[in-house]
Design a protein around this motif. Structure first.
Motif, PDB file in Angstrom:
ATOM      1  N   HIS A  53       0.845  -1.198   0.000  1.00 14.82           N
ATOM      2  CA  HIS A  53       0.000   0.000   0.000  1.00 14.82           C
ATOM      3  C   HIS A  53       0.882   1.251   0.000  1.00 14.82           C
ATOM      4  CE1 HIS A  53      -3.328   2.678   0.927  1.00 14.82           C
ATOM      5  NE2 HIS A  53      -2.598   3.201   1.896  1.00 14.82           N
ATOM      6  N   GLY A  62      -6.143   0.387   6.305  1.00 15.36           N
ATOM      7  CA  GLY A  62      -7.357  -0.279   5.869  1.00 15.36           C
ATOM      8  C   GLY A  62      -7.412  -1.699   6.413  1.00 15.36           C
ATOM      9  N   ARG A  63      -8.535  -2.368   6.181  1.00 13.27           N
ATOM     10  CA  ARG A  63      -8.740  -3.721   6.700  1.00 13.27           C
ATOM     11  C   ARG A  63      -7.669  -4.685   6.178  1.00 13.27           C
ATOM     12  NH1 ARG A  63     -11.812  -8.234   5.070  1.00 13.27           N
ATOM     13  NH2 ARG A  63     -12.553  -9.524   6.827  1.00 13.27           N
TER      14      ARG A  63
END
Length: 334
Positions: A111, A180-181
């Motif tokens: 990410h 995020g998850r």
């Protein structure tokens, strides 16, 4: 306003040149996994054999194992870019497993890394997936305390000798606000995988012996990996731009280095030294980067950075917007 770079890169046709190299070869990818993972496991068996005789016999082997760890990380890196297998599922599974071996949460790391690719060389979008770098004016405006903190952070002994290992051993173990998850789960899965692997090996050889083998391997690998990442974007000929002047293809060529290291180091670093081409097209598998460089004369205009030059870059700490180059503290404060 920063001047436009005259190096080849502002020409969008360079991106088109990379198209022929984007498709991964299943056979080459599997072979690279074999010629990296099998020796890595073999070296672990050798270190386990040697640990009861003398740790000093283990240490040089751990340096070699660290080299294979760096190479595993490059495969991990390619998986996140979709450059190692055509199948996303195959790439993700491979990446998650290699993330456990390299102590790096797959989705969390990628990410930040994808943001790095979208913002590399952009002075107005620093702070995610990069090395903290201030401009000369920003540094001059810091308080003495913050200047000292920046100097400590940028000190090579701290950055590579301590900071690199802390990132992989400690910082990668935690989630952060804003994750995020997927990123959070990747941290938990990686931590669980490391714990299970460590427990299994410790049952066979003892926890102390596990640490005496694993910690040096990760230490040497993280130091080498962070050094590679550093010199890929921190070198004497680098160009950075303000947002209004930033251009993806220009920055790929002028903002990422072509590290021309000895062949053995090139092999262990998975050709990541062809970083200018990687930033131009991150979908190219690492094993095709050299071929892309060799078969397209347009890339020959990029000035390579050799090992000696890469060591000199360690003294460059600040971006001088007036002179359009990285400078040392001494150069900045005259």
């Amino acid at each position: 306003m920063a001047p436009k770079s005259s190096v080849p890169g502002s020409d969008k046709s360079l991106i088109k040149l990379t198209a022929a190299y984007k498709t991964p070869s299943v056979g080459m990818s599997i072979w690279q996994l074999i010629n990296t993972l099998v020796p890595y496991i073999g070296l672990w068996f050798l270190m386990v054999f040697l640990i009861d005789r003398s740790w000093w016999l283990v240490l040089p082997v751990s340096i070699l194992a660290a080299g294979f760890t760096v190479r595993l990380f490059i495969i991990f890196h390619d998986c996140g870019h979709g450059a190692f297998f055509r199948s996303k599922k195959a790439a993700d599974i491979t990446g998650i497993v290699l993330g456990i071996l390299t102590f790096t949460p797959y989705y969390r790391w990628h990410h930040a890394h994808l943001i790095h690719h979208r913002t590399a060389g952009n002075l107005d979008k620093r702070g995610v997936g990069d090395v903290w770098t201030l401009t000369v004016d920003e540094f001059r405006n810091l308080s003495p305390r913050k200047r000292m903190f920046y100097r400590i952070y940028r000190n090579p002994l701290i950055m590579f000798g301590l900071g690199a290992a802390l990132v992989f051993l400690v910082m990668n173990r935690f989630t952060r606000k804003g994750f995020g998850r997927k990123e959070r789960i990747s941290v938990y899965v990686t931590n669980l995988g490391i714990a299970v692997l460590a427990a299994g090996i410790s049952l066979l050889i003892g926890f102390e012996n596990y640490l005496l083998i694993q910690l040096p391997v990760i230490y040497f690998a993280s130091t080498a990996g962070v050094f590679l990442f550093y010199v890929q974007h921190q070198f004497s000929g680098v160009h950075w731009y303000r947002d209004q002047d930033w251009d993806y293809s220009t920055v790929a060529i002028s903002g990422a280095s072509y590290l021309k290291f000895p062949k053995i180091l090139q092999w262990f670093s998975g050709n990541i030294g062809f970083h200018h081409i990687h930033h131009l097209s991150s979908k190219i598998p690492n094993y095709k980067l050299e071929k892309c460089q060799r078969e397209n004369k347009e890339f020959s205009q990029v000035v390579p950075v050799n090992f000696r030059e890469s060591m000199k870059s360690l003294s460059l700490r600040l971006w001088d917007e007036d002179r359009q180059k990285l400078v040392s503290y001494r150069q900045a404060l005259v």
